[in-house]
Design an enzyme around this catalytic site. Structure first.
Site, PDB file in Angstrom:
ATOM      1  N   CYS A  67       0.845  -1.191   0.000  1.00 25.07           N
ATOM      2  CA  CYS A  67       0.000   0.000   0.000  1.00 25.07           C
ATOM      3  C   CYS A  67       0.883   1.244   0.000  1.00 25.07           C
ATOM      4  CB  CYS A  67      -0.933   0.018   1.212  1.00 25.07           C
ATOM      5  SG  CYS A  67      -0.060   0.243   2.772  1.00 25.07           S
ATOM      6  N   CYS A  78       3.595   1.535   2.641  1.00 26.38           N
ATOM      7  CA  CYS A  78       4.850   0.822   2.372  1.00 26.38           C
ATOM      8  C   CYS A  78       5.814   1.732   1.617  1.00 26.38           C
ATOM      9  CB  CYS A  78       4.588  -0.430   1.531  1.00 26.38           C
ATOM     10  SG  CYS A  78       3.634  -1.713   2.372  1.00 26.38           S
ATOM     11  N   ASP A 125       7.022  32.701 -28.753  1.00 28.67           N
ATOM     12  CA  ASP A 125       8.046  33.164 -29.673  1.00 28.67           C
ATOM     13  C   ASP A 125       7.374  33.234 -31.046  1.00 28.67           C
ATOM     14  OD1 ASP A 125      10.621  33.567 -30.919  1.00 28.67           O
ATOM     15  OD2 ASP A 125      10.496  31.470 -31.545  1.00 28.67           O
ATOM     16  N   ASP A 168      11.005  27.595 -29.459  1.00 31.53           N
ATOM     17  CA  ASP A 168      11.688  26.464 -30.101  1.00 31.53           C
ATOM     18  C   ASP A 168      13.180  26.677 -30.301  1.00 31.53           C
ATOM     19  OD1 ASP A 168      11.629  28.350 -32.187  1.00 31.53           O
ATOM     20  OD2 ASP A 168      11.659  26.751 -33.686  1.00 31.53           O
ATOM     21  N   ASP A 205      15.324  31.060 -26.922  1.00 25.98           N
ATOM     22  CA  ASP A 205      14.126  30.948 -26.082  1.00 25.98           C
ATOM     23  C   ASP A 205      14.415  30.264 -24.746  1.00 25.98           C
ATOM     24  OD1 ASP A 205      12.491  32.063 -28.083  1.00 25.98           O
ATOM     25  OD2 ASP A 205      12.272  30.110 -29.048  1.00 25.98           O
TER      26      ASP A 205
END
Length: 737
Positions: free
Chosen positions: A30, A33, A430, A625, A629
Site C-alpha cells: 500500500c 509501504c 516566440d 523552439d 528561447d
C-alpha cells in the site's frame, strides 16, 4: 525536408558525484509501504532525494556516489522487508513483472476462495455439519496463514521499521477474529468468527488481483512505447545485407528498411523514397513523405518504399528512448498534490488502530456489549480504513494522463508539470518557428519581365542568405530553369549581383537598386509598401538598367496557429508574442494570429526579463523552439517547447509538443485539467469513503439497526481501491482535443 525531431537526453546532476538511479521494489502492499521505504532511504547517508511510487513499484533515488552506491541502497530496501533490484528499462521485464504479480494474486485468490467458500456457506446459512467448529477451524487455517502470509510479512516489515501500514490493519483484524474463534473452541463459548477472517482475506486478495489488473492497464503507456522498438536491423556492409540486433547498431552505420518494416534507430535518408507512419510520436494517422535528407525516427513504420539511411541516434539517444524516459520520469515523480495524500497516509494507520481500540473499549467496557460484538466492530474498523485508495488516487491518474499525452505527441516531463499546467493564466509565444513555420516563403510576385523569376532563381542559387532558400523552393515547385551566373558577388547589407547573358543583374533592397537603375515606378513602390504592411520583406530585381520585378517574402504563420490562439483566448488566457523581429513584422503577425499584445525588437537576453515582468501579474507559460528561447522558457512558470526545436530549448521545456502544433498547447492544458480533476475525484472518494465508513464500522448507526460486518467492510475496502484505479483509467476516454 522535415525538421529533425531530436530530444536531448535528460541531464544527470554530476556535481559532487551525484547520480540518479531507478530501483524496482517488490512486496509493497500500500501507499504506507512506499512511505516507509522513502523514509528509510532518506535517512541513508549520501541520499539527497528519494521518491517511491507504489503504483508502478519503483524508487527513483538521487545520491552521492562518494558516500553510497546502488548495492547499499538495494540492501537498505531489503532490510526494510521488501525485494529490490536495479530497474531494467525493457518491455519484457516490465511485462514479466506485471504477469508475475497478476499470477500471484490470481493463485492466492483461487486458493483462498476454495477454502473460504465452505466456511462462509456453513457459517452464514447455519448448515448442520458434524463437528462444524473444527471443520471451520481446519478450512480457515490455510487461508489465515498461507494466503494471509502476504499480510503478515508486510505487517512485520512495517513493525521492524516502527511503522504501521495496510497489512498491519488486515493482520491485526483477521488475527483477532481467528484467534478469538480458536479460543472459543478450546475453552468454550458461543459463536466463532472464522468466516470473518477467511472471507475477509479472500475479499482483500481478490481486490488486490483486480487492482493489479487495473494498474496494468493504467501503466500500459510505457510498455506500449517499449514494444515499438524493433528487435532487428538490416545492416549494409560491403554491399551485403546483414541482420543484426537493433541494440548493436552504431552511429554512422548504413541501414536498409523495407516496406512494412519498423525503422530500428533514428537516422538521415541517403537514398530512396517512401512514406512513413509516424503516428506513434505525433498521433497523426497520415504518413509522412520521406526523401533524401529526411529525418527518420526509430520505431516508426516504413509504408511502401525502400529506404537506405545513416544511423544518427542509437541506443538511449534515440527519439523513442527519450520519449520513454520522459514518460517514465513523469510517472515516477510525485506531484505536489500527492504529498497531501502521503501526509494523510503517514498518520492514518496509527490513528485507525487507536480508533479500533477505542471502539472495542467503548462497546465492551462502557456500553457493556459482549466480547465478540466489541471485537467484530473493532475488526470492521481496522479493515474498512485501509488507505490503499488514498495511495492510488494521485499516481494512477498521473500515469494515465502522461501516457495519454505521450500517445498524442504531448510529452509532459513530470506530475508537477501536469499539476501546474492547469494554473496557467497567460501564454507568451516566440514568433519564428512557433507561431510561424520558420521558413521564409515567397508570398507575392510582381513581374515586369517574362523571365524575372528565372533570373532571380539563378542569382539566389549561388547565395547562402536565409532568404535564398525561399527562391530555390519556389522555383523548383514552378519547375523554373536556371541560367549560368558569372561574376557573382554578395553586397553586405544590400543583396547580390551577377551577370546573366552578359547583363548585370542585381537582387536586393532599395539601396542596391538605386545604384543599378535610374528610377522605380510608383506602382511598384505602392505594391512594395502594401506587402511590407502585411509583414513581408520585399526584394527588388534589376536586369541591365531596368527593373525586372519585385518579390515579397515572409515567414507564414502555421495553419493552425490562429485557431489554437483563439481557443486559448476563449478559455480565458491572455496571449503575448515576444520576437526579435521589427515592429512592422511583429504587428502584422500578431494581428493575423490574434495575439493580444506583442513585444518587438527584443534581444535574446531580454526575453527572460519580459517573462519575469509578466509573471508578476499571473502564472505564465512560454512557448518557443530556439536557443534564444531557453532562458525565457526556464524563467516562465511553464516552458512549452516545439518538438522540432533545438536540444537546448527542449532541455529547458516542461512540455514538448512532438507535432509542432500550437493546437497541442490548448490540448495540454485541457489534459492537465482533466487529469487533476480525476485526482481530486479520487482523493474525494477515498477520503469520504473512510470518513463515512469508519463511524459506521464502529457501530455509530447500530441503534438504528445498521451494522457493518468485517466481510462487508473488507469487500468495500477492496472495491474502493479498484474504483479509484478504474476512475483513473476512464481518463483515457477524455476528448481533450
Amino acid at each position: 525536408m522535415e525538421a529533425a525531431v531530436v530530444l536531448a537526453p535528460v541531464v544527470v546532476d554530476v556535481v559532487d558525484k551525484m547520480k540518479k538511479t531507478k530501483i524496482s521494489v517488490g512486496g509493497m502492499h500500500c501507499a504506507s509501504c512506499a512511505l516507509n521505504i522513502e523514509k528509510t532511504l532518506k535517512k541513508t547517508k549520501g541520499v539527497k532525494e528519494a521518491f517511491v511510487n507504489f503504483s508502478i513499484a519503483r524508487a527513483i533515488i538521487e545520491f552521492d556516489e562518494a558516500s553510497v552506491d546502488e548495492e547499499n541502497l538495494i540492501d537498505k530496501i531489503k532490510k526494510a522487508g521488501y525485494t529490490a533490484a536495479v530497474y531494467e528499462e525493457k518491455a519484457d521485464s516490465e511485462k514479466q513483472a506485471r504477469a508475475e504479480e497478476l499470477s500471484y494474486f490470481k493463485k492466492m485468490s483461487l486458493i483462498s476462495f476454495v477454502f473460504a467458500l465452505p466456511v462462509f456457506v456453513i457459517s452464514m446459512f447455519m448448515i448442520p455439519v458434524p463437528n462444524a467448529p473444527y471443520i471451520l477451524w481446519a478450512l480457515s487455517t490455510p487461508v489465515q496463514f498461507y494466503v494471509g502470509k502476504y499480510f503478515y510479512q508486510g505487517a512485520w516489515s512495517a513493525l521492524k521499521n516502527r511503522n504501521a501500514n495496510m497489512d498491519s490493519l488486515i493482520a491485526i483484524g483477521t488475527s483477532a477474529a481467528y484467534f478469538y474463534s480458536v479460543f472459543i473452541i478450546l475453552f468454550g463459548g458461543s459463536e466463532t468468527y472464522f468466516e470473518s477472517s477467511a472471507v475477509l482475506i479472500t475479499l482483500v486478495m481478490v481486490g488486490k488481483y483486480l487492482e493489479a489488473v487495473a494498474k496494468g492497464k493504467a501503466s500500459s503507456a510505457i510498455r506500449k512505447l517499449m514494444e515499438l522498438s524493433p528487435k532487428k536491423a538490416r545492416l549494409l556492409k560491403n554491399g551485403r545485407e546483414i541482420m543484426i540486433d537493433s541494440a548493436a547498431v552504431l552511429k554512422g552505420n548504413l541501414l536498409l528498411v523495407k516496406p512494412g518494416e519498423k525503422i530500428p534507430v533514428d537516422g538521415i535518408v541517403i537514398d530512396g523514397y517512401s512514406s512513413v507512419d509516424e503516428s506513434m510520436i505525433s498521433g497523426e494517422p497520415i504518413p509522412v513523405e520521406k526523401t533524401v535528407k529526411s529525418f527518420l525516427v526509430g520505431g516508426t513504420v516504413n509504408k511502401n518504399g525502400l529506404l537506405t539511411f545513416e544511423a544518427t541516434n542509437v541506443g538511449s539517444e534515440t527519439t523513442l528512448a527519450h520519449i520513454i524516459k520522459l514518460v517514465e520520469d513523469a510517472q515516477s515523480k510525485k506531484a505536489p498534490i500527492q504529498r497531501y495524500a502521503d501526509k494523510i497516509s503517514s498518520i492514518f494507520v496509527p490513528v485507525v488502530i487507536l480508533i479500533a481500540l477505542f471502539t472495542f473499549g467503548a462497546w465492551y467496557f462502557v456500553l457493556g456489549s459482549t466480547l465478540s460484538f466489541a471485537l467484530i466492530l473493532s475488526v470492521s474498523v481496522l479493515v474498512i480504513a485501509c488507505p490503499c485508495a488514498l495511495g492510488l488516487a494521485t499516481p494512477t491518474a498521473i500515469m494515465v494522463g502522461t501516457g495519454l499525452g505521450a500517445s498524442n505527441g504531448i510529452l509532459i516531463r513530470n506530475g508537477e508539470v501536469l499539476e501546474k499546467t492547469q494554473k496557467i493564466r497567460a501564454i507568451a509565444f516566440d514568433k519564428t518557428g512557433t507561431i510561424t513555420i520558420g521558413k521564409p516563403e515567397i508570398v507575392g510576385v510582381k513581374s515586369l519581365m517574362d523571365n524575372s523569376l528565372e533570373i532571380a532563381y539563378s542569382l539566389e542559387s549561388g547565395s547562402e542568405h536565409p532568404l535564398a532558400e525561399s527562391f530555390v523552393r519556389y522555383a523548383k515547385n514552378k519547375k523554373i530553369k536556371k541560367n549560368k551566373v558569372a561574376a557573382f558577388e554578395t553586397i553586405p547589407g544590400k543583396g547580390i549581383i551577377g551577370k546573366i547573358n552578359g547583363k548585370v543583374c542585381a537582387l536586393g533592397n532599395l539601396k542596391l537598386m538605386k545604384s543599378h537603375i535610374s528610377q522605380i515606378d510608383p506602382e511598384t513602390l505602392d505594391w512594395k509598401a502594401t506587402m511590407e504592411k502585411k509583414g513581408s520583406t520585399v526584394v527588388l530585381l534589376s536586369y541591365g538598367k531596368k527593373l525586372a520585378g519585385a518579390f515579397a517574402i515572409s515567414d507564414q504563420i502555421r495553419s493552425d496557429s490562429k485557431n489554437a490562439i483563439e481557443m486559448l483566448k476563449n478559455s480565458g488566457l491572455k496571449t503575448y508574442m515576444i520576437t526579435g523581429d521589427n515592429e512592422r513584422v511583429a504587428a502584422a503577425i500578431a494581428k493575423e494570429a490574434g495575439i493580444d499584445e506583442y513585444f518587438a525588437d527584443v534581444l535574446p537576453g531580454d526575453k527572460a526579463k519580459i517573462i519575469e515582468q509578466l509573471k508578476k501579474n499571473s502564472p505564465i507559460a512560454m512557448v518557443g523552439d530556439g536557443i534564444n528561447d531557453a532562458p525565457a522558457l526556464t524563467m516562465s512558470d511553464l516552458g512549452i517547447v516545439m518538438g522540432s526545436g533545438t536540444d537546448i530549448a527542449i532541455e529547458s521545456g516542461d512540455i514538448i509538443l512532438m507535432k509542432n502544433s500550437l493546437a497541442d498547447v490548448y490540448a495540454a492544458i485541457k489534459l492537465s485539467k482533466a487529469t487533476m480533476g480525476k485526482v481530486k475525484q479520487n482523493l474525494f472518494w477515498a477520503l469520504i469513503y473512510n470518513l463515512i465508513g469508519i463511524p459506521i464500522a464502529a457501530g455509530l448507526l447500530f441503534p438504528f439497526g445498521v451494522l457493518l460486518s468485517p466481510m462487508i467492510a473488507g469487500g468495500a475496502m477492496a472495491l474502493s481501491s479498484v474504483s479509484v484505479v478504474t476512475n483513473s483509467i476512464m481518463l483515457g476516454r477524455t476528448k481533450f482535443k
